[in-house]
Motif scaffolding. Sequence first.
Motif, PDB file in Angstrom:
ATOM      1  N   ASN A 269      88.015   6.061  11.736  1.00 21.80           N
ATOM      2  CA  ASN A 269      87.836   4.780  12.636  1.00 21.80           C
ATOM      3  C   ASN A 269      88.069   3.489  11.828  1.00 21.80           C
ATOM      4  OD1 ASN A 269      87.105   3.516  15.156  1.00 21.80           O
ATOM      5  ND2 ASN A 269      84.957   3.531  14.335  1.00 21.80           N
ATOM      6  N   GLU A 270      89.140   3.610  11.411  1.00 18.27           N
ATOM      7  CA  GLU A 270      89.455   2.290  10.682  1.00 18.27           C
ATOM      8  C   GLU A 270      90.586   1.646  11.395  1.00 18.27           C
ATOM      9  OE1 GLU A 270      89.020   4.116   6.156  1.00 18.27           O
ATOM     10  OE2 GLU A 270      90.877   3.720   6.942  1.00 18.27           O
ATOM     11  N   GLU A 271      91.070   0.106  11.075  1.00 17.63           N
ATOM     12  CA  GLU A 271      92.247  -0.442  11.623  1.00 17.63           C
ATOM     13  C   GLU A 271      93.159  -0.531  10.595  1.00 17.63           C
ATOM     14  OE1 GLU A 271      93.331  -4.670  13.830  1.00 17.63           O
ATOM     15  OE2 GLU A 271      91.088  -3.915  13.938  1.00 17.63           O
ATOM     16  N   VAL A 272      94.365  -0.257  10.965  1.00 19.83           N
ATOM     17  CA  VAL A 272      95.534   0.036   9.963  1.00 19.83           C
ATOM     18  C   VAL A 272      95.512  -1.344   9.493  1.00 19.83           C
ATOM     19  CG1 VAL A 272      97.959   0.527   9.372  1.00 19.83           C
ATOM     20  CG2 VAL A 272      96.577   1.824  10.930  1.00 19.83           C
ATOM     21  N   LYS A 273      95.660  -1.484   8.035  1.00 15.64           N
ATOM     22  CA  LYS A 273      95.935  -2.609   7.164  1.00 15.64           C
ATOM     23  C   LYS A 273      95.134  -4.011   7.620  1.00 15.64           C
ATOM     24  CE  LYS A 273     100.811  -1.670   6.210  1.00 15.64           C
ATOM     25  NZ  LYS A 273     102.346  -2.149   6.198  1.00 15.64           N
ATOM     26  N   LYS A 274      94.134  -3.620   8.349  1.00 15.91           N
ATOM     27  CA  LYS A 274      92.862  -4.894   8.537  1.00 15.91           C
ATOM     28  C   LYS A 274      92.362  -5.009   7.088  1.00 15.91           C
ATOM     29  CE  LYS A 274      89.237  -6.339  11.272  1.00 15.91           C
ATOM     30  NZ  LYS A 274      88.242  -6.219  12.332  1.00 15.91           N
ATOM     31  N   SER A 275      92.464  -6.519   7.081  1.00 12.68           N
ATOM     32  CA  SER A 275      91.677  -7.029   5.809  1.00 12.68           C
ATOM     33  C   SER A 275      90.604  -7.859   5.956  1.00 12.68           C
ATOM     34  CB  SER A 275      92.831  -7.949   4.889  1.00 12.68           C
ATOM     35  OG  SER A 275      93.748  -6.951   4.586  1.00 12.68           O
ATOM     36  N   SER A 276      89.641  -7.938   5.020  1.00 16.37           N
ATOM     37  CA  SER A 276      88.697  -8.942   5.363  1.00 16.37           C
ATOM     38  C   SER A 276      89.213 -10.372   4.684  1.00 16.37           C
ATOM     39  CB  SER A 276      87.420  -8.542   4.144  1.00 16.37           C
ATOM     40  OG  SER A 276      88.131  -8.699   2.812  1.00 16.37           O
ATOM     41  N   ALA A 277      88.515 -11.462   5.272  1.00 14.77           N
ATOM     42  CA  ALA A 277      88.858 -12.898   4.958  1.00 14.77           C
ATOM     43  C   ALA A 277      89.241 -13.040   3.453  1.00 14.77           C
ATOM     44  CB  ALA A 277      87.808 -13.786   5.506  1.00 14.77           C
ATOM     45  N   ASP A 278      88.646 -12.439   2.316  1.00 15.15           N
ATOM     46  CA  ASP A 278      88.680 -13.037   1.211  1.00 15.15           C
ATOM     47  C   ASP A 278      89.525 -11.857   0.635  1.00 15.15           C
ATOM     48  OD1 ASP A 278      87.006 -10.372   1.213  1.00 15.15           O
ATOM     49  OD2 ASP A 278      85.360 -11.355  -0.005  1.00 15.15           O
ATOM     50  N   LEU A 279      90.223 -11.009   1.357  1.00 17.17           N
ATOM     51  CA  LEU A 279      91.102 -10.043   0.997  1.00 17.17           C
ATOM     52  C   LEU A 279      90.734  -8.721  -0.260  1.00 17.17           C
ATOM     53  CD1 LEU A 279      94.347 -12.088   0.302  1.00 17.17           C
ATOM     54  CD2 LEU A 279      93.621 -10.883   2.423  1.00 17.17           C
ATOM     55  N   LEU A 280      89.324  -8.684  -0.275  1.00 19.69           N
ATOM     56  CA  LEU A 280      88.781  -7.908  -1.341  1.00 19.69           C
ATOM     57  C   LEU A 280      88.519  -6.360  -0.625  1.00 19.69           C
ATOM     58  CD1 LEU A 280      85.725 -10.197  -2.823  1.00 19.69           C
ATOM     59  CD2 LEU A 280      88.165  -9.210  -3.823  1.00 19.69           C
TER      60      LEU A 280
END
Length: 581
Positions: A269-280
């Motif tokens: 249940n992930e989203e492909v290549k979705k990053s957090s705002a800080d890219l961590l």
Amino acid sequence: MRFISSCLAIIGAASAFQPSFVSQSSLVNNRNVFSTKANSSRQNVALKMSDAVTEEISEDELLGLPARPGRPLKVAIAGGGVGGLTAALCMLKKGFDVTVYEKTAAFARFGGPIQFASNALSVLKEVDESLFTRVMDKFTFTGTRACGIKDGLRADGSFRMTGDSLAYLFDPKAPADWFVKFPLKECADLFGLPYTGVIDRPDLQEILIDECRKIKPDFIQNGNPVEGYVNLGKGNGVTVKLASGDEVKADVLVGSDGIWSSVRAEMYNEEVKKSSADLLRRQGCTYSGYTVFAGETTFKTADYYQTGYKVYIGPKRYFVTSDVGDGRIQWYAFFALPPGSKRAPSGWGGSERDNQADPEENLVEYIKSLHEGWTSEVFDVLDATPPESVEQRDLYDRFPELLRSWADGNTVLMGDAVHPMMPNLGQGGCQAIEDAYVLTETLANTKTTQKIEQSLQEFYRKRIVRVSIVQFLSRLASDLIINAFDTPWSPHDDLGKTWKSYLTFFWKPLLQYVIFPGQFAYLYSYHPTGNMGDLPSELEKKWKVEHFKTAEEAFERVAVEGQSVAGASFFQKAETEKVLS
């Protein structure tokens, strides 16, 4: 060392577990034996057993192998990288009906060298003798020569070959170039295995595709990647959703589509290549804290024929060089920088130089500026590198999936799709190859479609302990070098005076005689071929002659024509435009 010993005990116990399967063919044979009996009461028993077996077979569809009755297992593989293609070949050789769905529109010659350690070479030979022979023909051995850690500040610039003794403590004139050496050859000899080395990814890719096409010419579909799946229940397979909008049915879906896996996104249940705002964080993966620049040059150092790969250590960074054949040196520069600096093309997803913060920046000069005060051995390699060939990649990995299985119904993950790891031990591709072999062997013992889900869970249990240990060791290597290592202390200069310098100095005997021997012995302990006798030394002897010839030809060519820019990505093949049917 306790950690490694404990892990060895765990993996030994896990490998001892051999689940039993009830053979349908043996049941049928038993039925026939009973039915031939003259006694009428025994005939009645036989008829009842026959009815029961017939009913069971109608519900559990028999799966066959070349030497076993039943239909072929139908397998869909997402991703045509090293792991996916190796899995395809393993499965095709077992008689499975395999189709690989790859996102690139067509395969072309791009990608840099990939390291294969002794454990992976053992698997390749066990899978297919022809495959192993062809890989060896394109291989460059590094583990037969000196490999290890050098002092990035004290190496004298002559690329000299010295010992790694502590004599410099008492004699200020004694060389202190080499900190420790890796026992790659010794550990390979312990198990009788071929030595660690590298092969160009395009060469490996072509070999794997060709070997697969010998069995099934249309085994791969390009330009139409897997985007999702729906499990159809126990014994009923899986519906595979493709980018074209088409759907195909298979008994098993293998997610081997890399670190940004669409199959894993569906499973967890992930989203492909979705990053957090800080890219961590990015699609369930965590930023390691390190970015790496990479380049390649044809350059004859004074120690070119004596060394395989070297790790130069210094404050908060390290610089790696490796012989990759044909006179070429590949280098990596690791820095503790925040993610998203974007100074160079990533080679991951096809980013271009124009997309970077300063497209005109000389990246070689930038990297040199971060190594001020380091040995000229680093600068000599950098100065010989065309600046436009430099690439950069932020390094992400994942925590081991100890609490979540790699399998969901009739779908399973393998390789970087579920256990991406730091590159320090060169085990990313090796572990994917081990996955491919173990998964194939497990499925080959699966007699009916009803047993597939059970077999995929068994594969997870077989692999999780070893892979988790390798992930841990790979991450630990980076963390120690960056955060706990520094220029070693010496009584003769002021280059190493921090607490890390003293710690690094005291690490030396432990690393040389305990940690590194234990680490590489554990990595090579998985070798399905067993001891290969004199073959490794014979391969090395043959290779030395060809290696010298091709390297000298390359050095002469560069002396006349100058350096040329390396091909495409060192890290991962760039995405090409999808061609959807």
